[in-house]
Design a protein around this motif. Structure first.
Motif, short mmCIF file in Angstrom:
data_model
loop_
_atom_site.label_atom_id
_atom_site.label_comp_id
_atom_site.label_asym_id
_atom_site.label_seq_id
_atom_site.Cartn_x
_atom_site.Cartn_y
_atom_site.Cartn_z
N LYS A 53 0.84 -1.20 0.00
CA LYS A 53 0.00 0.00 0.00
C LYS A 53 0.88 1.25 0.00
O LYS A 53 0.65 2.19 -0.76
N ALA A 54 1.92 1.23 0.86
CA ALA A 54 2.82 2.39 0.95
C ALA A 54 3.53 2.63 -0.38
O ALA A 54 3.63 3.77 -0.84
N GLU A 55 4.00 1.56 -1.00
CA GLU A 55 4.73 1.73 -2.26
C GLU A 55 3.81 2.19 -3.38
O GLU A 55 4.20 3.01 -4.23
N ALA A 56 2.59 1.66 -3.39
CA ALA A 56 1.64 2.07 -4.43
C ALA A 56 1.27 3.54 -4.25
O ALA A 56 1.19 4.30 -5.22
N LYS A 57 1.10 3.96 -3.00
CA LYS A 57 0.77 5.38 -2.74
C LYS A 57 1.93 6.27 -3.19
O LYS A 57 1.72 7.36 -3.70
N GLN A 58 3.15 5.77 -2.98
CA GLN A 58 4.32 6.54 -3.40
C GLN A 58 4.32 6.75 -4.92
O GLN A 58 4.55 7.86 -5.40
N SER B 23 -10.60 -5.82 -18.72
CA SER B 23 -10.33 -7.26 -18.81
C SER B 23 -8.98 -7.61 -18.21
O SER B 23 -8.81 -8.65 -17.58
N ARG B 24 -8.02 -6.71 -18.37
CA ARG B 24 -6.70 -6.95 -17.76
C ARG B 24 -6.79 -6.90 -16.24
O ARG B 24 -6.14 -7.68 -15.53
N ALA B 25 -7.62 -5.98 -15.73
CA ALA B 25 -7.80 -5.89 -14.27
C ALA B 25 -8.40 -7.19 -13.74
O ALA B 25 -7.95 -7.73 -12.73
N ASN B 26 -9.39 -7.70 -14.46
CA ASN B 26 -10.01 -8.97 -14.04
C ASN B 26 -8.98 -10.09 -14.04
O ASN B 26 -8.95 -10.92 -13.12
N ARG B 44 -2.58 -5.95 -6.60
CA ARG B 44 -3.94 -5.47 -6.26
C ARG B 44 -3.97 -3.95 -6.12
O ARG B 44 -4.87 -3.28 -6.62
N GLU B 45 -2.97 -3.42 -5.41
CA GLU B 45 -2.93 -1.96 -5.20
C GLU B 45 -2.81 -1.21 -6.53
O GLU B 45 -3.48 -0.20 -6.75
N LEU B 46 -1.95 -1.73 -7.41
CA LEU B 46 -1.70 -1.03 -8.68
C LEU B 46 -2.90 -1.14 -9.62
O LEU B 46 -3.20 -0.20 -10.36
N VAL B 47 -3.58 -2.27 -9.58
CA VAL B 47 -4.80 -2.41 -10.39
C VAL B 47 -5.84 -1.39 -9.92
O VAL B 47 -6.52 -0.75 -10.73
N SER B 48 -5.91 -1.22 -8.61
CA SER B 48 -6.87 -0.27 -8.06
C SER B 48 -6.57 1.15 -8.56
O SER B 48 -7.50 1.90 -8.91
N ILE B 49 -5.28 1.49 -8.61
CA ILE B 49 -4.91 2.82 -9.13
C ILE B 49 -5.25 2.92 -10.62
O ILE B 49 -5.79 3.93 -11.09
N ALA B 50 -4.94 1.85 -11.35
CA ALA B 50 -5.22 1.86 -12.79
C ALA B 50 -6.71 2.07 -13.04
O ALA B 50 -7.10 2.84 -13.93
N GLU B 51 -7.53 1.40 -12.24
CA GLU B 51 -8.98 1.53 -12.43
C GLU B 51 -9.46 2.95 -12.09
O GLU B 51 -10.34 3.50 -12.74
N GLU B 52 -8.83 3.52 -11.06
CA GLU B 52 -9.19 4.89 -10.68
C GLU B 52 -8.82 5.86 -11.80
O GLU B 52 -9.60 6.77 -12.13
N GLU B 53 -7.63 5.66 -12.38
CA GLU B 53 -7.20 6.54 -13.47
C GLU B 53 -8.09 6.35 -14.71
O GLU B 53 -8.37 7.30 -15.43
N ALA B 69 1.18 -3.61 -12.56
CA ALA B 69 0.39 -4.60 -11.79
C ALA B 69 0.58 -6.00 -12.36
O ALA B 69 0.75 -6.97 -11.61
N GLU B 70 0.57 -6.10 -13.67
CA GLU B 70 0.75 -7.41 -14.32
C GLU B 70 2.13 -7.97 -14.04
O GLU B 70 2.30 -9.18 -13.84
#
Lengths: 248, 79
Positions: A53-58, B23-26, B44-53, B69-70
């Motif tokens: 989470k910390a790294e992703a936020k960064q 589809s990539r997120a799934n 998971r964290e990076l997919v969440s950011i990608a979806e937000e963007e 994320a991949e």
């Protein structure tokens, strides 16, 4: 008109070739340090979710900084704060689990460890040149306190040296000291001053956490202003990235 | 007519990019399901950011975070 549409189409396609932002920004230095602390505490194993989470936020904060070019930093600030919270939680979780593991009784008494004595750099008092800005002061030069580029975290070997400084300060209860941190000349002077301030405070916190009264220690970052070696060479830069205790 | 075709092509290209991100997120979610290691968590964290963007119509940024994320999902191993 046709040309305009073609240009628009090309721009639309080229926009798809995005890159992740770099995280070596001055605004992220505190978060970088906190993440490094968590990693040093073994967070990849004992707190993977919080560390991630910390790294992703960064990364996300780095993107926001790039996007706004230093303006409208509120979103980046929120991400940095959230990342810091996660990194600290990761470190605390690991520290707590290590403490629990150490508290468990051992089935067999461990054999006494064979201690290999290694010469450790000892804090050596030296007198500084007047040009440095703190004339006629005794300086405890903390040889062996090193920081990685752009970081304010202490390495294990640095902690060993600092323990000697703690001993010196405990022996000499009558003195107060200023932790003076210096950087090499790489990067912007304003950032170097900021970074050296962080490093000075890291050392100050270490001394206080090891029993030195807070009223006896102050901290100041001098940035790149007082080099003691040539900043054109790697060895010279390493010498200039230093920490000293100025006796008050 | 040509203009209309070109506009349709541009918008359908954007729609394809968005659908592709979904589809990539799934796929990432499925590949890291039940895994609790660092790389799975990063994915998971990076997919969440990608979806937000993606939600903010930043397709290029979403693509960059999704690619990362991949990468993490591929390193997440078996558990």
């Amino acid at each position: 008109m046709k040309k305009t549409f073609i240009i628009l189409a090309c721009a639309s396609l080229s926009a798809c070739a995005g890159h992740l932002p770099t995280t070596d920004k001055g605004e992220l230095s505190e978060l970088r340090s906190a993440i490094q602390d968590a990693k040093d505490a073994g967070a990849e194993k004992c707190a993977p979710e919080a560390l991630a989470k910390a790294e992703a936020k960064q990364l996300y904060a780095a993107h926001e900084i790039d996007e706004h070019g230093g303006y409208n930093m509120s979103e980046a600030d929120e991400l940095i704060a959230s990342g810091l919270k996660a990194a600290k939680a990761a470190k605390e979780k690991c520290t707590a689990s290590q403490a629990v593991a150490q508290a468990k009784p051992q089935k067999k008494p461990a054999p006494a460890p064979v201690v290999k004595t290694k010469p450790v750099p000892v804090a050596t008092p030296v007198i500084v040149k007047p040009s440095r800005g703190y004339t006629d002061s005794e300086v405890i030069d903390l040889k062996g306190i090193n920081f990685d580029s752009n970081k304010a975290t202490l390495t294990a070997s640095s902690q060993e040296t600092l323990n000697h400084a703690v001993s010196v300060l405990k022996e000499r209860q009558d003195i107060k000291v200023e932790v003076a941190a210096h950087t090499d000349s790489g990067g912007k002077a304003s950032y170097n001053e900021y970074l050296s301030g962080l490093r000075a405070n890291t050392v100050k916190d270490y001394l206080i956490s090891h029993g030195i009264d807070a009223s006896r220690v102050t901290a100041k970052g001098y940035g790149e202003a007082y080099p003691i070696a040539d900043n054109k060479t790697r060895a010279g830069k390493a010498k200039n990235r230093r920490v000293e205790l100025i006796v008050k | 007519m040509k203009k209309i075709l070109l506009l349709v092509a541009i918008f359908s290209s954007a729609n394809m990019a968005w659908a592709d991100i979904e589809s990539r997120a799934n796929a990432v979610h499925v590949s890291v399901e039940g895994k609790h290691n660092y790389h799975a968590a990063m994915a998971r964290e990076l997919v969440s950011i990608a979806e937000e963007e993606k939600g903010q119509h930043e397709v290029s940024v979403a693509n960059a975070f999704m690619a990362e994320a991949e990468k993490h999902a591929s390193m997440a191993g078996d558990k």
